[in-house]
Write a protein that holds these residues in place. Sequence first.
Motif, PDB file in Angstrom:
ATOM      1  N   ARG A   1       2.384   7.216  -1.814  1.00 31.42           N
ATOM      2  CA  ARG A   1       2.168   7.085  -0.372  1.00 31.42           C
ATOM      3  C   ARG A   1       2.207   5.616   0.059  1.00 31.42           C
ATOM      4  O   ARG A   1       2.581   5.307   1.190  1.00 31.42           O
TER       5      ARG A   1
ATOM      6  N   HIS B   1       0.554  10.292  -6.812  1.00 30.41           N
ATOM      7  CA  HIS B   1       0.807  10.621  -5.400  1.00 30.41           C
ATOM      8  C   HIS B   1       0.216   9.564  -4.475  1.00 30.41           C
ATOM      9  O   HIS B   1       0.841   9.173  -3.475  1.00 30.41           O
TER      10      HIS B   1
ATOM     11  N   TYR C   1      -0.690  16.943  -3.064  1.00 25.62           N
ATOM     12  CA  TYR C   1      -0.062  15.958  -2.180  1.00 25.62           C
ATOM     13  C   TYR C   1      -0.558  16.132  -0.746  1.00 25.62           C
ATOM     14  O   TYR C   1      -0.767  15.155  -0.022  1.00 25.62           O
TER      15      TYR C   1
ATOM     16  N   PHE D   1       2.578   9.293 -12.148  1.00 21.79           N
ATOM     17  CA  PHE D   1       2.852  10.706 -11.898  1.00 21.79           C
ATOM     18  C   PHE D   1       3.466  11.369 -13.127  1.00 21.79           C
ATOM     19  O   PHE D   1       3.001  12.437 -13.570  1.00 21.79           O
TER      20      PHE D   1
ATOM     21  N   ILE E   1       7.597  12.898  -6.096  1.00 20.95           N
ATOM     22  CA  ILE E   1       6.613  11.909  -5.655  1.00 20.95           C
ATOM     23  C   ILE E   1       6.954  11.544  -4.217  1.00 20.95           C
ATOM     24  O   ILE E   1       7.854  10.745  -3.952  1.00 20.95           O
TER      25      ILE E   1
END
Length: 658
Positions: free
Chosen positions: A71, A67, A124, A81, A508
């Motif tokens: 970003r 995660h 998240y 992930f 994701i």
Amino acid sequence: MLMTPAHFTAGTSLRPLQAGIRFVSAIIGPDLRDRSADAPPQPVNYGWIAILCLTVATALLLVVAGHAAGRREYDAAPPLFWSGIILLVVPTSLRIAWPTTARRERLFLLLLLAEALYYCKKVYSPTSFSGYDEYLHWIAAEDLITARRLFLSNPLFPIGPTYPALEILTTAIVDLTGLPLFVAGTLLLAVLKGTFIGALFLFFESIAGSPRISAIACLVYMGCSTFFLFDASFSYESLGIVLCVLAFAVEAASKDLVGRPRLTSLGLIAVLLASLAVTHHVSAAFAAVYFGALAGLEALRRHDPTRIETRIGVSLTAILAIALPFLWMQARGIPLAGYLGPVIEAGFNTLLAKILGAASPVSEHLEAPAKPLYLQLTTLLALLLLAIGLATGFFRSLAMAALSSPRSGWRPIHHILKCRWHDSRLVLLTLLAFGLPVSVAFRLTVIGWEIGNRMGTFVFIGVGLVVAVSIVHFWQGTTPSAWRRIVPAVALAVIVLGGVTSSTINPIDGRYRVAADQESIEPMGIETARWAKEWLGAGNRFISDRINSILLASYGRQDVRIKIKEGVDSAGIFEAETLGPGEFWGLAGSDIDFLLVDRRLSTAPPVLGFYFQPWQRRQGTPISAAALLKFNDVKGVTRIYDNGWIVIYDVRELHDNF
């Protein structure tokens, strides 16, 4: 010349056909290889539990790293992930499905896996709600805390305030503990997730009589597309499905009770059904269908010495399940038909048009959001494995309900057709599994996707049972060889992974994207909403796009509207290239105080196909920048906030000149 007798030739030609029929019959037939699905009782292996807990912790670290990389849009995000998800699911699924695992160990590992998957969803956004539906219920909960009154109107979610159970429960935790609303909601969802898996396990165990089948059925349920994200959200269905399964579990556990204990269980079921009636309309409808169908099957069932008492108990439960939601809708004046009817009708019409080859609505031709190929392949493989499990488990699941003692050949199905079975719940759940192909068919259309997705939440209860029976009585058995232990367990892990891959376009989440729900919620929009609350005060009437509307209503505590006045949607005000006479007089004659314009909408088409409301879909074209900036030139409209991308306009002077 030697002649071959005709009857001999015919018999020879029929032998391959007969062999083929016997082969297919052996695969899909009702033969239950072992009377007992479970191996002799085994002690809990605490060593395996410790190893798997450490494995799960390592997997969650990889998910967090994935995660974080997502970003920042690093290429390492998917490997991190998905290696974490695979490490989380595969070893735990193997141990749960292992034939000799102890009952308590299976149940513990199921709870561990369910809570770990919930953590994957929550990590998240660990300090705030993130999904669109979560914001809608957050707004309702804040309204309840602030006003101390139920049933306050919510233009963004008109039907939500009439089903306030989730908000009542969450705010009660806030009042009792002093915790922030987000923390209380997060803890509640964690408890609900564990409660759901525990209740589902006990429900399956009550009707199948096997902890092994029950554990595998729960594992299969985790392959449902709503389990990973949708039913783990701060939304009324997350509570509704738990109450639903709790009612099923209590009813199934009390099926053999008589006298006072039976009445006590009916009282508990009534409390659960009453709570469900004020929690979630779709879950309450499913409970009504389930108990109504169960009462119908009990009426058909023969050769039961306690049939009269059983029928009375089930019939009373069915009456409660049907009457309580109906009475609540009548008491609150809930227009449920007007709320759900158009969606269901449009979904059925679109699916029928696709089957018949007729013309499809314009929205069906919109380009779907791109989904990585590996996610599509995993989802398809999981569906294929589910189809194989249903094909090899359907008649075996029915045979478990039959009264016949010899459990080979097709005699058990003959007994079922004569309405001679010992448990109507087994029959009902087996038939419920037929809903899977129907839900998949709906998901093939844009309009029907939501119907198919919501169906999965309930259909997978039957799918889980049938696939579990298939694995235990056909693919594994009580004392399987090494490959028959491992291969079905790996298939179960793939099914669970399929539930993750089918839950969203891409789990994701990365940087900001236009009109992408969760990925569109970011600090710039949040800070703008907070500015509105601090400098304009709460309760001002705003209109904006879908994402900024929920931010204004939640963080900003503003009165956000979908329509500027009756018959005039806000989308038309923003999308028009110029503010024509109709739009101008509509806005001037309304009671709207402020407009919030997000110029980022002009940078890309909407990811989900719409900027404002789902029924206002666009053909993949962004709004023009000129359309969003046209308010700069309108007399009586003042720009009071501008951070470079987001602009707030004061339109109150328009009303003074109207």
